[in-house]
Design a protein around this motif. Structure first.
Motif, PDB file in Angstrom:
ATOM      1  N   VAL A   1      34.698  42.614  26.420  1.00  0.00           N
ATOM      2  CA  VAL A   1      35.916  42.504  27.202  1.00  0.00           C
ATOM      3  C   VAL A   1      36.865  43.666  26.956  1.00  0.00           C
ATOM      4  O   VAL A   1      36.845  44.302  25.906  1.00  0.00           O
ATOM      5  CB  VAL A   1      36.641  41.176  26.910  1.00  0.00           C
ATOM      6  CG1 VAL A   1      35.713  40.007  27.121  1.00  0.00           C
ATOM      7  CG2 VAL A   1      37.223  41.162  25.495  1.00  0.00           C
ATOM      8  N   GLY A   2      37.703  43.920  27.962  1.00  0.00           N
ATOM      9  CA  GLY A   2      38.729  44.941  27.867  1.00  0.00           C
ATOM     10  C   GLY A   2      40.064  44.345  27.476  1.00  0.00           C
ATOM     11  O   GLY A   2      40.209  43.133  27.286  1.00  0.00           O
ATOM     12  N   GLU A   3      41.068  45.207  27.400  1.00  0.00           N
ATOM     13  CA  GLU A   3      42.365  44.787  26.893  1.00  0.00           C
ATOM     14  C   GLU A   3      43.086  43.819  27.832  1.00  0.00           C
ATOM     15  O   GLU A   3      43.959  43.058  27.394  1.00  0.00           O
ATOM     16  CB  GLU A   3      43.243  46.021  26.654  1.00  0.00           C
ATOM     17  CG  GLU A   3      43.474  46.867  27.900  1.00  0.00           C
ATOM     18  CD  GLU A   3      44.278  48.106  27.598  1.00  0.00           C
ATOM     19  OE1 GLU A   3      44.760  48.211  26.456  1.00  0.00           O
ATOM     20  OE2 GLU A   3      44.423  48.959  28.500  1.00  0.00           O
ATOM     21  N   LYS A   4      42.739  43.811  29.119  1.00  0.00           N
ATOM     22  CA  LYS A   4      43.423  42.942  30.069  1.00  0.00           C
ATOM     23  C   LYS A   4      42.751  41.572  30.229  1.00  0.00           C
ATOM     24  O   LYS A   4      43.260  40.712  30.946  1.00  0.00           O
ATOM     25  CB  LYS A   4      43.493  43.617  31.440  1.00  0.00           C
ATOM     26  CG  LYS A   4      44.345  44.880  31.467  1.00  0.00           C
ATOM     27  CD  LYS A   4      44.404  45.443  32.881  1.00  0.00           C
ATOM     28  CE  LYS A   4      45.281  46.685  32.948  1.00  0.00           C
ATOM     29  NZ  LYS A   4      45.339  47.220  34.340  1.00  0.00           N
ATOM     30  N   PHE A   5      41.641  41.377  29.556  1.00  0.00           N
ATOM     31  CA  PHE A   5      40.860  40.157  29.759  1.00  0.00           C
ATOM     32  C   PHE A   5      41.630  38.897  29.360  1.00  0.00           C
ATOM     33  O   PHE A   5      42.197  38.811  28.276  1.00  0.00           O
ATOM     34  CB  PHE A   5      39.572  40.240  28.940  1.00  0.00           C
ATOM     35  CG  PHE A   5      38.754  38.977  28.940  1.00  0.00           C
ATOM     36  CD1 PHE A   5      37.895  38.695  29.986  1.00  0.00           C
ATOM     37  CD2 PHE A   5      38.836  38.073  27.886  1.00  0.00           C
ATOM     38  CE1 PHE A   5      37.128  37.531  29.988  1.00  0.00           C
ATOM     39  CE2 PHE A   5      38.085  36.916  27.874  1.00  0.00           C
ATOM     40  CZ  PHE A   5      37.226  36.645  28.928  1.00  0.00           C
ATOM     41  N   LYS A   6      41.624  37.915  30.248  1.00  0.00           N
ATOM     42  CA  LYS A   6      42.222  36.609  29.952  1.00  0.00           C
ATOM     43  C   LYS A   6      41.303  35.450  30.315  1.00  0.00           C
ATOM     44  O   LYS A   6      41.684  34.284  30.153  1.00  0.00           O
ATOM     45  CB  LYS A   6      43.554  36.447  30.678  1.00  0.00           C
ATOM     46  CG  LYS A   6      44.673  37.346  30.154  1.00  0.00           C
ATOM     47  CD  LYS A   6      46.000  37.015  30.800  1.00  0.00           C
ATOM     48  CE  LYS A   6      47.095  37.970  30.308  1.00  0.00           C
ATOM     49  NZ  LYS A   6      47.324  37.849  28.851  1.00  0.00           N
ATOM     50  N   GLY A   7      40.104  35.743  30.845  1.00  0.00           N
ATOM     51  CA  GLY A   7      39.201  34.649  31.146  1.00  0.00           C
ATOM     52  C   GLY A   7      38.380  34.876  32.394  1.00  0.00           C
ATOM     53  O   GLY A   7      38.200  36.002  32.853  1.00  0.00           O
ATOM     54  N   LEU A   8      37.875  33.770  32.955  1.00  0.00           N
ATOM     55  CA  LEU A   8      36.992  33.810  34.116  1.00  0.00           C
ATOM     56  C   LEU A   8      37.522  32.907  35.228  1.00  0.00           C
ATOM     57  O   LEU A   8      38.157  31.882  34.966  1.00  0.00           O
ATOM     58  CB  LEU A   8      35.583  33.337  33.749  1.00  0.00           C
ATOM     59  CG  LEU A   8      34.664  34.273  32.980  1.00  0.00           C
ATOM     60  CD1 LEU A   8      33.320  33.590  32.773  1.00  0.00           C
ATOM     61  CD2 LEU A   8      34.484  35.590  33.697  1.00  0.00           C
TER      62      LEU A   8
ATOM     63  N   GLY B   1      37.908  37.746  35.121  1.00  0.00           N
ATOM     64  CA  GLY B   1      36.625  38.198  35.647  1.00  0.00           C
ATOM     65  C   GLY B   1      36.012  37.138  36.529  1.00  0.00           C
ATOM     66  O   GLY B   1      36.299  35.940  36.388  1.00  0.00           O
ATOM     67  N   ALA B   2      35.170  37.551  37.460  1.00  0.00           N
ATOM     68  CA  ALA B   2      34.518  36.608  38.374  1.00  0.00           C
ATOM     69  C   ALA B   2      33.204  36.117  37.791  1.00  0.00           C
ATOM     70  O   ALA B   2      32.456  36.880  37.182  1.00  0.00           O
ATOM     71  CB  ALA B   2      34.269  37.276  39.724  1.00  0.00           C
ATOM     72  N   TYR B   3      32.948  34.828  37.945  1.00  0.00           N
ATOM     73  CA  TYR B   3      31.665  34.274  37.508  1.00  0.00           C
ATOM     74  C   TYR B   3      30.529  35.009  38.212  1.00  0.00           C
ATOM     75  O   TYR B   3      30.584  35.234  39.433  1.00  0.00           O
ATOM     76  CB  TYR B   3      31.595  32.782  37.828  1.00  0.00           C
ATOM     77  CG  TYR B   3      30.284  32.151  37.427  1.00  0.00           C
ATOM     78  CD1 TYR B   3      30.108  31.645  36.153  1.00  0.00           C
ATOM     79  CD2 TYR B   3      29.208  32.098  38.315  1.00  0.00           C
ATOM     80  CE1 TYR B   3      28.898  31.072  35.762  1.00  0.00           C
ATOM     81  CE2 TYR B   3      28.001  31.535  37.941  1.00  0.00           C
ATOM     82  CZ  TYR B   3      27.846  31.025  36.660  1.00  0.00           C
ATOM     83  OH  TYR B   3      26.638  30.478  36.283  1.00  0.00           O
ATOM     84  N   PRO B   4      29.472  35.396  37.476  1.00  0.00           N
ATOM     85  CA  PRO B   4      28.351  36.150  38.065  1.00  0.00           C
ATOM     86  C   PRO B   4      27.462  35.259  38.927  1.00  0.00           C
ATOM     87  O   PRO B   4      26.400  34.799  38.493  1.00  0.00           O
ATOM     88  CB  PRO B   4      27.613  36.682  36.835  1.00  0.00           C
ATOM     89  CG  PRO B   4      27.897  35.675  35.778  1.00  0.00           C
ATOM     90  CD  PRO B   4      29.297  35.185  36.029  1.00  0.00           C
ATOM     91  N   TYR B   5      27.873  35.050  40.149  1.00  0.00           N
ATOM     92  CA  TYR B   5      27.246  34.028  40.994  1.00  0.00           C
ATOM     93  C   TYR B   5      25.786  34.332  41.324  1.00  0.00           C
ATOM     94  O   TYR B   5      24.998  33.410  41.544  1.00  0.00           O
ATOM     95  CB  TYR B   5      28.049  33.872  42.283  1.00  0.00           C
ATOM     96  CG  TYR B   5      27.550  32.759  43.168  1.00  0.00           C
ATOM     97  CD1 TYR B   5      27.806  31.426  42.854  1.00  0.00           C
ATOM     98  CD2 TYR B   5      26.810  33.041  44.315  1.00  0.00           C
ATOM     99  CE1 TYR B   5      27.348  30.402  43.645  1.00  0.00           C
ATOM    100  CE2 TYR B   5      26.347  32.012  45.124  1.00  0.00           C
ATOM    101  CZ  TYR B   5      26.612  30.693  44.789  1.00  0.00           C
ATOM    102  OH  TYR B   5      26.145  29.682  45.578  1.00  0.00           O
TER     103      TYR B   5
END
Length: 409
Positions: free
Chosen positions: A74-81, A154-158
């Motif tokens: 993850v990067g610094e802006k990551f907060k979830g999915l 981030g988007a779930y990898p559908y």
């Protein structure tokens, strides 16, 4: 395979890419969420409106984070999915040091409901998910601001979702409740969690005083090492499949041999007790163990998977009693064997020949037993042909030294 959304209209998260580790077989993918892999806009819109959200707050940059068969750093802006399809998923993470050393993996199963907002927080002191429950007020605040926080999710990898469904079709809430560890967060650990025991004097059988411990340590340095045991609340609660010889009062030797070669009794006991009479829960445990090994990197789960597969491949009586269970078992195995790397099968064959011998026994039962369900016989034959073509496995030879010993009357 690229597994990203074209999520320019939904916001993006800065992720790092990292080469997959080679210590354990894994079907994971590590996509770059900045790529332009396409997903049908209608599906993306529906997932954004009806899918679940997972907030994982305060996660350090470069931490390995994953869901199902896909993981990222993850990067610094990551907060979830966001856009998580409703249903059971496996979420996992590993802390990464400043020297890029990745810690053992920890994960948990969760059945996401439509539009659910699940909030977790990182514990910097313990380098993992906090055991403290996020307040209802904070969860509500995040729920009301999901669109404003879109760029941090981030988007779930559908595009890998169908694969995940094929690997977890039989896992239910009951399965997760029955098998997950009882410890904080119901976490599944890739390495055993240990605690030290009080040092016991070998002579007295009681806790030894400090002076005696020092004296023992001078005589034998190894006695200075602490006694350790696995923390019971961190164990996956798999069914006990210990092999015990089956005996019946008054049975002749040939009957005892038959009972121990045909493990239908053990399967029926598993279904009636651990699975509370629901036969599909036996398949669910196979899938739970497989996911814990393949994605959670839990080696003990692989051992349980082998035991369960061996059990279902050794049940002549139950094949007649429960044909649909074994039809579904073949389908389960088909999808699982697609996900394990080819070189892993080479290791199995060269060391124990586990799968070829076990499946050979299963095919022999189906082919040679009278009055086997025709749908089961046909599916077993097609599966056998698939394995012969796909992996060049030979099922024509007799099982060797691992075959059961015949007891003569």
């Amino acid at each position: 395979m690229d597994t990203d959304y074209d999520s320019s209209h939904l916001g993006q998260v800065n992720f790092y890419s990292k080469k997959r580790g080679q210590c354990l077989p894994t079907a994971e993918e590590k996509p770059d969420l900045h790529s332009s892999a396409s997903v049908d806009p209608d599906i993306a819109r529906q997932l954004f409106e009806e899918g679940a959200f997972l907030f994982f707050l305060d996660v350090p940059e470069k931490t390995e984070f994953g869901i199902d068969t896909t993981s990222w750093n993850v990067g610094e802006k990551f907060k979830g999915l966001k856009m998580i399809p409703p249903g059971i998923h496996f979420v996992y993470y590993s802390a990464v040091s400043k020297d890029d050393v990745t810690s053992p993996r920890t994960g948990f199963f969760h059945n996401f409901k439509s539009r659910e907002v699940l909030v977790k927080r990182w514990d910097h002191a313990h380098e993992g998910m906090s055991v403290e429950v996020v307040s209802a007020e904070e969860t509500e605040r995040l729920s009301l601001n999901v669109k404003n926080l879109d760029g941090y999710l981030g988007a779930y990898p559908y595009t890998s979702y169908k694969k995940w469904v094929s690997l977890t079709r039989w896992i239910t809430d009951d399965t997760v409740e029955r098998l997950s560890p009882l410890g904080p967060n119901r976490s599944v650990f890739s390495v055993q969690q240990l605690e030290s025991l009080p040092h016991i004097s070998s002579r007295a059988g009681t806790e030894a005083p400090p002076k005696k411990l020092k004296a023992e340590a001078r005589q034998n340095p190894l006695t200075d090492l602490p006694d350790m045991k696995v923390i019971e609340s961190t164990r996956i609660r798999f069914s006990d499949l210990s092999l015990r010889p089956v005996t019946t009062a008054g049975a002749v030797p040939s009957d005892i041999t038959r009972l121990n070669m045909d493990r239908s009794g053990a399967l029926e006991k598993l279904i009636s007790t651990d699975c509370t009479g629901v036969e599909s829960e036996a398949l669910a445990e196979i899938q739970f163990a497989f996911v814990c090994f393949l994605t959670g990197q839990v080696y003990d789960a692989f051992e349980q998977w082998k035991k369960l597969v061996a059990l279902l491949c050794s049940c002549e009586e139950s094949i007649h009693k429960r044909p649909q269970l074994f039809i579904d078992f073949i389908g389960l195995m088909f999808f699982q064997l697609r996900e394990v790397p080819r070189d892993f099968f080479v290791d199995i064959v060269s060391q124990e020949n586990f799968l070829t011998q076990t499946l050979q026994g299963f095919f022999s039962i189906v082919e040679n037993s009278p009055d086997v369900d025709e749908a089961l016989r046909s599916k077993a034959q097609k599966f056998k042909q698939h394995l012969q073509k796909q992996f060049s496995w030979d099922f024509s030879t007799e099982v060797g030294e691992d075959a059961p010993t015949i007891v003569e009357d």
